[in-house]
Design an enzyme around this catalytic site. Sequence first.
Site, PDB file in Angstrom:
ATOM      1  N   CYS A   1      71.067 -88.099 -75.743  1.00 33.31           N
ATOM      2  CA  CYS A   1      70.067 -88.823 -76.208  1.00 33.31           C
ATOM      3  C   CYS A   1      69.261 -89.214 -77.251  1.00 33.31           C
ATOM      4  O   CYS A   1      69.134 -89.756 -77.868  1.00 33.31           O
ATOM      5  CB  CYS A   1      69.209 -89.288 -75.166  1.00 33.31           C
ATOM      6  SG  CYS A   1      68.283 -87.613 -74.399  1.00 33.31           S
TER       7      CYS A   1
ATOM      8  N   GLU B   1      59.279 -86.033 -68.687  1.00 35.25           N
ATOM      9  CA  GLU B   1      59.741 -85.040 -68.209  1.00 35.25           C
ATOM     10  C   GLU B   1      59.568 -83.951 -68.867  1.00 35.25           C
ATOM     11  O   GLU B   1      59.842 -83.477 -69.496  1.00 35.25           O
ATOM     12  CB  GLU B   1      61.469 -85.614 -68.432  1.00 35.25           C
ATOM     13  CG  GLU B   1      61.186 -86.933 -67.427  1.00 35.25           C
ATOM     14  CD  GLU B   1      62.714 -86.356 -67.272  1.00 35.25           C
ATOM     15  OE1 GLU B   1      64.397 -86.143 -67.731  1.00 35.25           O
ATOM     16  OE2 GLU B   1      63.004 -87.194 -65.507  1.00 35.25           O
TER      17      GLU B   1
ATOM     18  N   GLU C   1      63.904 -92.361 -68.995  1.00 36.59           N
ATOM     19  CA  GLU C   1      64.718 -91.923 -70.256  1.00 36.59           C
ATOM     20  C   GLU C   1      66.113 -91.713 -70.722  1.00 36.59           C
ATOM     21  O   GLU C   1      67.440 -92.440 -69.924  1.00 36.59           O
ATOM     22  CB  GLU C   1      64.680 -90.418 -69.554  1.00 36.59           C
ATOM     23  CG  GLU C   1      63.407 -89.480 -69.272  1.00 36.59           C
ATOM     24  CD  GLU C   1      62.672 -89.402 -70.501  1.00 36.59           C
ATOM     25  OE1 GLU C   1      62.584 -89.789 -71.484  1.00 36.59           O
ATOM     26  OE2 GLU C   1      61.571 -88.978 -69.759  1.00 36.59           O
TER      27      GLU C   1
ATOM     28  N   ASN D   1      76.011 -87.262 -69.651  1.00 34.61           N
ATOM     29  CA  ASN D   1      76.117 -86.879 -70.625  1.00 34.61           C
ATOM     30  C   ASN D   1      75.565 -85.223 -70.586  1.00 34.61           C
ATOM     31  O   ASN D   1      76.013 -83.654 -71.385  1.00 34.61           O
ATOM     32  CB  ASN D   1      75.448 -86.574 -71.684  1.00 34.61           C
ATOM     33  CG  ASN D   1      74.212 -87.353 -71.796  1.00 34.61           C
ATOM     34  OD1 ASN D   1      73.754 -87.108 -70.510  1.00 34.61           O
ATOM     35  ND2 ASN D   1      73.489 -87.582 -72.667  1.00 34.61           N
TER      36      ASN D   1
END
Length: 486
Positions: free
Chosen positions: A292, A466, A258, A159
Amino acid sequence: MSNESAVVGHVRPELFIGGKWQAARTDATFPVTDPATGRVLCEVADAGVEDGLAALDAAAASQSWWAARPPRERGEILRSAYELLLERIDDLALLVTLEMGKPLAEARDEVFYAAEFFRWFAEEGVRVDGGYAVPPSGNGRILTLRHPVGPCLLVTPWNFPLAMGTRKIGPAVAAGCTMVVKPAEQTPLSMLALADLLTEAGLPDGVLNVVTTSKPADLVRTLIRDPRTRKLSFTGSTSVGKLLLEQSAEQVLRVSLELGGNAPFLVFDDADLDAAVDGAIKAKLRNTGESCTAANRFHVHRSVAEEFSRRLADRLSGLRIGRGTEPDVAIGPLINQAAVTKVSELVQDATTRGAVVLTGGAAVDGPGHFYQPTVLTGVPPQARLLHEEIFGPVAAITVFDTEAEAIAMANDTPYGLAAYVYTRDLARALRVCERLDSGMIGLNQGLVSNPAAPFGGTKHSGLGREGGRVGIEEFLETKYVAVAQP
Ligand code: NAD
């Protein structure tokens, strides 16, 4: 069209191992398609397990040499790569749009976002330090050293094909780790272009190795179980993340995950409704809903629910759907037909249970994999789309009466990635932010991603962070030396 062919033709459709571009050992390839047309863009090398092991050989062989390079030297490579990304933004954005589908303006935003991770970690890499401390007893000294964790396996989703790569490669390079990157099979071209660009920026052979494959399971499992791999950083679905976490137990890998989200978007009765609608459009439609952090559930105070829903539906119904390369397109295609089918099923499930469609509510005829921007109101609590990641341009609206109810609804999910809160009451804003169980919160804003901030989730949304100051920590080990009393 000629520019499109040139941009795709410029990508080396091969594996990048030890600084060399090469075919898969079996010479196998797989097609990469444009989700807006269904047409094949090109064929890329289809790595098998042996190719994956060759990539790990290269990463392992370079590790100790790379770890010993001066931090500034590693930072300068990232800085050069940052500049090259911005120089080539037009071509890279087009490449992202062609393989992933997002509108060109959003693809440009992604290139900027991706580049910023390199700039950020170029700066962070030279600030890694240890410590020298006197223990409470006063006896001896505590010396603390930091080391790169070792060869990493970085697995990325489709994505954000460029930014999810730089968010991992940036801190790994800065910390002194070597790596094998396995991009998503739907969108390998952006990563291959990035490997080329990093080489031009001066990244030495063997530090970054890229293996594209249409059969990720065997290759990834083999590399995770190889004792030379010391860290897994994965971005993707929760189901695959859990599987890889289990596999990582065998070698007790450092793991960052993640994963998926189910973000609530809370609108209180005192919210600035113009700002809330603007924020809702960003939080819902960025990346055509395939993000997300996408707002998945809108919980709106009863007194403003009707107005908020109407305004949101008016704005969404005016958006242009189409191929991301066309001007003024706001809604690109979903990644494939399976995604359209899933979104259609979720909407149908909600309407069957009584939800009302204010706008949209249907797939768009092909070619390409399009779904209309959709607003649903009166969504009952059992509707699947309140519990599953929609990953499409569908806003599901429910109503609440009290702050406590809003918080309970927001937290009623195994996910905990992002949440959004709209209120003008400072005390309420702080109360709600403290009680929401999620890793990131947009307070009166619909976008949380920022390379300088710690990105990540709680519960089934993942492990670790991150970006931000902590991003590089994920790639470092701490060693403590007990020093005798000097
Ligand atoms: P996915 O889990 O299907 O794939 C992600 C990566 O894992 C790809 O590279 C894929 O090839 C690989 N993979 C798939 N099956 C595998 C297996 N059995 N073994 C090893 N590797 C395997 O996810 P996706 O569809 O590419 O991405 C969408 C998902 O990613 C969504 O759930 C989204 O929320 C999540 N995501 C999370 C973040 C975040 O930062 N939290 C960011 C972007 C996307």
